[in-house]
Motif scaffolding. Structure first.
Motif, PDB file in Angstrom:
ATOM      1  N   GLY A 300      -1.439  -7.445 -16.377  1.00 51.21           N
ATOM      2  CA  GLY A 300      -2.347  -8.167 -16.001  1.00 51.21           C
ATOM      3  C   GLY A 300      -2.135  -9.437 -15.489  1.00 51.21           C
ATOM      4  N   GLY A 301      -0.725  -9.631 -15.239  1.00 50.35           N
ATOM      5  CA  GLY A 301      -0.388 -11.002 -14.960  1.00 50.35           C
ATOM      6  C   GLY A 301      -0.275 -11.453 -13.218  1.00 50.35           C
ATOM      7  N   CYS A 302      -0.783 -10.211 -12.504  1.00 50.45           N
ATOM      8  CA  CYS A 302      -1.069 -10.376 -11.183  1.00 50.45           C
ATOM      9  C   CYS A 302      -1.616  -9.529 -10.489  1.00 50.45           C
ATOM     10  CB  CYS A 302       0.543 -10.577 -10.161  1.00 50.45           C
ATOM     11  SG  CYS A 302       1.174  -8.913 -10.355  1.00 50.45           S
ATOM     12  N   SER A 303      -2.319  -9.813  -9.087  1.00 56.23           N
ATOM     13  CA  SER A 303      -2.984  -8.449  -8.517  1.00 56.23           C
ATOM     14  C   SER A 303      -2.937  -9.257  -7.199  1.00 56.23           C
ATOM     15  CB  SER A 303      -4.517  -8.602  -9.174  1.00 56.23           C
ATOM     16  OG  SER A 303      -5.166  -9.941  -8.968  1.00 56.23           O
ATOM     17  N   LEU A 304      -3.709  -7.911  -6.405  1.00 54.63           N
ATOM     18  CA  LEU A 304      -3.755  -8.293  -5.063  1.00 54.63           C
ATOM     19  C   LEU A 304      -5.491  -8.667  -4.797  1.00 54.63           C
ATOM     20  CD1 LEU A 304      -2.470  -8.042  -2.168  1.00 54.63           C
ATOM     21  CD2 LEU A 304      -3.395  -5.779  -2.217  1.00 54.63           C
ATOM     22  N   ALA A 305      -5.390  -9.794  -4.189  1.00 56.43           N
ATOM     23  CA  ALA A 305      -6.992 -10.380  -3.726  1.00 56.43           C
ATOM     24  C   ALA A 305      -7.843  -9.226  -2.911  1.00 56.43           C
ATOM     25  CB  ALA A 305      -7.004 -11.786  -3.176  1.00 56.43           C
ATOM     26  N   PRO A 306      -8.878  -9.391  -3.287  1.00 56.69           N
ATOM     27  CA  PRO A 306     -10.026  -8.505  -2.302  1.00 56.69           C
ATOM     28  C   PRO A 306      -9.747  -8.979  -0.965  1.00 56.69           C
ATOM     29  CG  PRO A 306     -11.185  -9.152  -4.296  1.00 56.69           C
ATOM     30  CD  PRO A 306      -9.729  -9.998  -4.222  1.00 56.69           C
ATOM     31  N   LEU A 307      -9.865  -7.900  -0.169  1.00 56.91           N
ATOM     32  CA  LEU A 307      -9.727  -8.209   1.358  1.00 56.91           C
ATOM     33  C   LEU A 307     -10.765  -8.838   1.753  1.00 56.91           C
ATOM     34  CD1 LEU A 307      -8.611  -4.771   2.587  1.00 56.91           C
ATOM     35  CD2 LEU A 307      -7.341  -6.473   2.274  1.00 56.91           C
ATOM     36  N   GLY A 308     -12.105  -8.909   1.070  1.00 60.42           N
ATOM     37  CA  GLY A 308     -13.067  -9.912   1.736  1.00 60.42           C
ATOM     38  C   GLY A 308     -13.111  -9.843   2.944  1.00 60.42           C
ATOM     39  N   THR A 309     -13.251 -10.720   3.941  1.00 60.92           N
ATOM     40  CA  THR A 309     -13.544 -10.689   5.310  1.00 60.92           C
ATOM     41  C   THR A 309     -12.805  -9.901   6.043  1.00 60.92           C
ATOM     42  OG1 THR A 309     -12.089 -12.592   5.537  1.00 60.92           O
ATOM     43  CG2 THR A 309     -14.262 -13.060   5.230  1.00 60.92           C
ATOM     44  N   PHE A 310     -11.729  -9.379   5.606  1.00 59.27           N
ATOM     45  CA  PHE A 310     -10.956  -8.318   6.337  1.00 59.27           C
ATOM     46  C   PHE A 310     -11.168  -7.032   5.831  1.00 59.27           C
ATOM     47  CE2 PHE A 310      -8.870 -12.264   7.611  1.00 59.27           C
ATOM     48  CZ  PHE A 310      -8.210 -11.864   8.776  1.00 59.27           C
ATOM     49  N   GLU A 311     -12.148  -6.626   5.268  1.00 55.96           N
ATOM     50  CA  GLU A 311     -12.533  -5.463   4.905  1.00 55.96           C
ATOM     51  C   GLU A 311     -12.875  -4.687   6.012  1.00 55.96           C
ATOM     52  OE1 GLU A 311     -12.591  -2.736   2.124  1.00 55.96           O
ATOM     53  OE2 GLU A 311     -12.885  -4.727   1.371  1.00 55.96           O
ATOM     54  N   GLY A 312     -12.308  -3.381   6.042  1.00 59.90           N
ATOM     55  CA  GLY A 312     -12.439  -2.506   7.256  1.00 59.90           C
ATOM     56  C   GLY A 312     -11.448  -2.855   8.569  1.00 59.90           C
ATOM     57  N   LYS A 313     -10.693  -3.926   8.455  1.00 63.98           N
ATOM     58  CA  LYS A 313      -9.985  -4.200   9.347  1.00 63.98           C
ATOM     59  C   LYS A 313      -8.527  -4.115   9.149  1.00 63.98           C
ATOM     60  CE  LYS A 313     -12.955  -8.443  10.483  1.00 63.98           C
ATOM     61  NZ  LYS A 313     -12.941 -10.055  10.426  1.00 63.98           N
ATOM     62  N   VAL A 314      -8.179  -3.657   7.858  1.00 60.43           N
ATOM     63  CA  VAL A 314      -6.856  -3.241   7.703  1.00 60.43           C
ATOM     64  C   VAL A 314      -6.464  -1.684   7.942  1.00 60.43           C
ATOM     65  CG1 VAL A 314      -5.022  -2.978   5.946  1.00 60.43           C
ATOM     66  CG2 VAL A 314      -6.397  -5.062   6.162  1.00 60.43           C
ATOM     67  N   PRO A 315      -5.417  -1.166   8.627  1.00 55.59           N
ATOM     68  CA  PRO A 315      -5.128   0.166   8.690  1.00 55.59           C
ATOM     69  C   PRO A 315      -5.413   1.039   7.567  1.00 55.59           C
ATOM     70  CG  PRO A 315      -3.721  -1.142   9.966  1.00 55.59           C
ATOM     71  CD  PRO A 315      -4.527  -1.858   9.188  1.00 55.59           C
ATOM     72  N   GLN A 316      -5.995   2.179   7.511  1.00 58.29           N
ATOM     73  CA  GLN A 316      -6.372   2.959   6.391  1.00 58.29           C
ATOM     74  C   GLN A 316      -4.992   3.374   5.893  1.00 58.29           C
ATOM     75  OE1 GLN A 316      -9.248   3.392   5.016  1.00 58.29           O
ATOM     76  NE2 GLN A 316      -8.127   4.465   3.322  1.00 58.29           N
ATOM     77  N   ALA A 317      -4.087   3.654   6.891  1.00 57.48           N
ATOM     78  CA  ALA A 317      -2.717   4.173   6.022  1.00 57.48           C
ATOM     79  C   ALA A 317      -2.143   3.000   5.205  1.00 57.48           C
ATOM     80  CB  ALA A 317      -1.674   4.383   7.259  1.00 57.48           C
ATOM     81  N   ALA A 318      -2.281   1.914   5.526  1.00 60.38           N
ATOM     82  CA  ALA A 318      -1.620   0.855   4.557  1.00 60.38           C
ATOM     83  C   ALA A 318      -2.622   0.556   3.588  1.00 60.38           C
ATOM     84  CB  ALA A 318      -1.833  -0.371   5.481  1.00 60.38           C
ATOM     85  N   LEU A 319      -3.992   0.743   3.360  1.00 60.43           N
ATOM     86  CA  LEU A 319      -4.664   0.873   2.204  1.00 60.43           C
ATOM     87  C   LEU A 319      -4.213   1.939   1.298  1.00 60.43           C
ATOM     88  CD1 LEU A 319      -8.078  -0.173   3.742  1.00 60.43           C
ATOM     89  CD2 LEU A 319      -6.494  -1.449   2.581  1.00 60.43           C
ATOM     90  N   ASP A 320      -3.961   3.132   1.820  1.00 53.36           N
ATOM     91  CA  ASP A 320      -3.584   4.393   0.919  1.00 53.36           C
ATOM     92  C   ASP A 320      -2.569   4.158   0.299  1.00 53.36           C
ATOM     93  OD1 ASP A 320      -5.969   5.688   1.859  1.00 53.36           O
ATOM     94  OD2 ASP A 320      -5.094   6.718   3.470  1.00 53.36           O
ATOM     95  N   LEU A 321      -1.547   3.502   1.091  1.00 54.61           N
ATOM     96  CA  LEU A 321      -0.345   3.357   0.330  1.00 54.61           C
ATOM     97  C   LEU A 321      -0.157   2.111  -0.723  1.00 54.61           C
ATOM     98  CD1 LEU A 321       2.788   3.869   0.412  1.00 54.61           C
ATOM     99  CD2 LEU A 321       3.385   2.158   2.089  1.00 54.61           C
ATOM    100  N   VAL A 322      -1.296   1.098  -0.328  1.00 53.64           N
ATOM    101  CA  VAL A 322      -1.196  -0.171  -1.313  1.00 53.64           C
ATOM    102  C   VAL A 322      -1.707   0.804  -2.654  1.00 53.64           C
ATOM    103  CG1 VAL A 322      -2.817  -1.798  -2.121  1.00 53.64           C
ATOM    104  CG2 VAL A 322      -1.427  -1.789   0.169  1.00 53.64           C
ATOM    105  N   GLU A 323      -3.002   1.528  -2.727  1.00 54.69           N
ATOM    106  CA  GLU A 323      -3.421   2.179  -3.827  1.00 54.69           C
ATOM    107  C   GLU A 323      -2.376   3.204  -4.303  1.00 54.69           C
ATOM    108  OE1 GLU A 323      -6.229   1.212  -5.395  1.00 54.69           O
ATOM    109  OE2 GLU A 323      -6.135  -0.259  -3.831  1.00 54.69           O
ATOM    110  N   GLU A 324      -1.510   3.944  -3.663  1.00 55.81           N
ATOM    111  CA  GLU A 324      -0.716   4.737  -4.288  1.00 55.81           C
ATOM    112  C   GLU A 324       0.375   3.913  -5.022  1.00 55.81           C
ATOM    113  OE1 GLU A 324       2.709   7.952  -2.780  1.00 55.81           O
ATOM    114  OE2 GLU A 324       1.310   7.116  -1.309  1.00 55.81           O
ATOM    115  N   ARG A 325       0.940   3.001  -4.555  1.00 56.62           N
ATOM    116  CA  ARG A 325       1.799   2.134  -5.170  1.00 56.62           C
ATOM    117  C   ARG A 325       1.364   1.304  -6.249  1.00 56.62           C
ATOM    118  NH1 ARG A 325       5.118   4.979  -3.095  1.00 56.62           N
ATOM    119  NH2 ARG A 325       6.625   4.303  -1.063  1.00 56.62           N
ATOM    120  N   ARG A 326      -0.086   0.632  -6.056  1.00 54.23           N
ATOM    121  CA  ARG A 326      -0.808   0.257  -7.262  1.00 54.23           C
ATOM    122  C   ARG A 326      -0.593   1.085  -8.669  1.00 54.23           C
ATOM    123  NH1 ARG A 326      -4.714  -3.808  -6.404  1.00 54.23           N
ATOM    124  NH2 ARG A 326      -5.428  -2.406  -4.771  1.00 54.23           N
ATOM    125  N   ALA A 327      -1.032   2.531  -8.280  1.00 52.84           N
ATOM    126  CA  ALA A 327      -1.013   3.172  -9.548  1.00 52.84           C
ATOM    127  C   ALA A 327      -0.009   3.710  -9.941  1.00 52.84           C
ATOM    128  CB  ALA A 327      -1.786   4.518  -8.882  1.00 52.84           C
TER     129      ALA A 327
END
Length: 346
Positions: A300-327
């Protein structure tokens, strides 16, 4: 002692703090018994912070935030000194120790030897200090920590790698010390996951708090083709905003100040580190140790901040890899390399 935010509540001498009275003897006896800290901590733990920069500075702000949260819960009584020069650091440590503070926190990167010498003079006081070096079992009251947020930095790099169009990323740091180097390397590794041909411009400004210099350094990188900046220091995102390029934040989330510029940020949460130290002191169990592990994502010592204003602007392939690696990181199935060597430009 220069203390702009709070005045010392103490004034106790070390002799009185340790106690020759029956009450003092009782505290020592309870500590030796190993009873749970809450059972014997009738009063909030006295905690002092010593910082060489303003508490608004990214790194220190996270320590300060955790300490004020602990104070709000009633767990600690917290005071601090900011903008303490390296030459004054040992003196301020001694002053807090003499006033009876039970846990002293801070950052001793430039005063390692002096800080450890002071700690040796006060073996009954706990010291938890940001350090580039490891703990020494022979100095049992001096524990170390660092912001091992390479997990979140790696994930932010994946996003950066997916958003750069020139495949040229500028990285501005304070000093090339391990706690900066490892985050830069993790970020670079994440970016290369999306594009192995990305090039990096790396520069260090020789200061922890010099926004104008960081800004000028970033300007030069943008002129040299960077369309994405890694903002390890304040000032970098200002340059990105003015020049219309993107930035990735570090340690804190500054997107609210740069809504069209800061895509994502690797956030450090110091609360697990400090809360562990508070519990150990209260239980009479504090000892020399490396608290760096409590900055890991799985703690619980670090996290990735919410995308906020960039929600929907980051390529889905990157978001999928982020979630895969986070898990995978949380499950212990993927480990981000810790590389403390100085990073170099491509």
């Amino acid at each position: 002692m220069d203390q702009s935010r709070k005045q010392n509540a103490g004034g106790l001498s070390r002799r009185r703090f340790m106690g020759s009275t029956a009450g003092g003897a009782l505290v020592v006896a309870l500590a030796a018994s190993g009873l749970p800290g809450r059972a014997r901590a009738a009063e909030p733990l006295k905690v002092a912070g010593i910082y060489t920069v303003p508490v608004e500075q990214q790194w220190v702000s996270r320590i300060h935030k955790a300490a004020t949260a602990a104070e709000a819960r009633g767990d600690v009584e917290y005071v601090f000194s900011e903008n303490v020069s390296n030459t004054d650091y040992a003196r301020v440590m001694r002053e807090y120790a003499e006033q009876g503070y039970q846990l002293i926190i801070g950052e001793v990167f430039a005063v390692e030897q002096e800080a450890r010498e002071v700690a040796a003079e006060y073996p009954d006081i706990a010291f938890l200090m940001g350090s580039s070096f490891k703990h020494d079992d022979a100095l049992g009251n001096f524990a170390v920590f660092d912001n091992y947020i390479q997990d979140a930095s790696y994930l932010s790099g994946i996003i950066a790698g997916s958003m750069t169009e020139t495949a040229n990323i500028g990285m501005v740091g304070g000093f090339p010390i391990p706690e900066v180097n490892r985050l830069m390397h993790a970020f670079m590794a994440g970016a290369r996951e999306m594009n192995p041909d990305i090039t990096f411009q790396v520069s260090f400004i020789g200061s922890w708090f010099d926004p104008p210099k960081a800004k000028e350094t970033a300007y030069a990188m943008i002129e040299n083709g960077a369309d994405m900046l890694y903002a390890e220091r304040f000032g970098v995102s200002d340059a990105a905003q003015e020049k219309g390029v993107l930035a990735i934040g570090n340690v804190i989330d500054t997107q609210a100040d740069y809504p069209d510029t800061v895509v994502a940020s690797a956030i450090w949460h110091f609360e697990p580190t400090l809360d562990k130290a508070i519990a150990e002191v209260q239980a009479g169990m504090f000892k020399a140790a490396d608290y760096g592990v409590y900055s890991f994502m799985r703690e619980g010592g670090c996290s990735l901040a919410p995308l906020g204003t960039f929600e929907g602007k980051v390529p889905q392939a990157a978001l999928d890899l982020v979630e895969e690696r986070r898990a995978q990181i949380l499950a212990g199935d993927f480990t981000v390399e810790i590389n403390d060597e100085e990073p170099k430009s491509s």
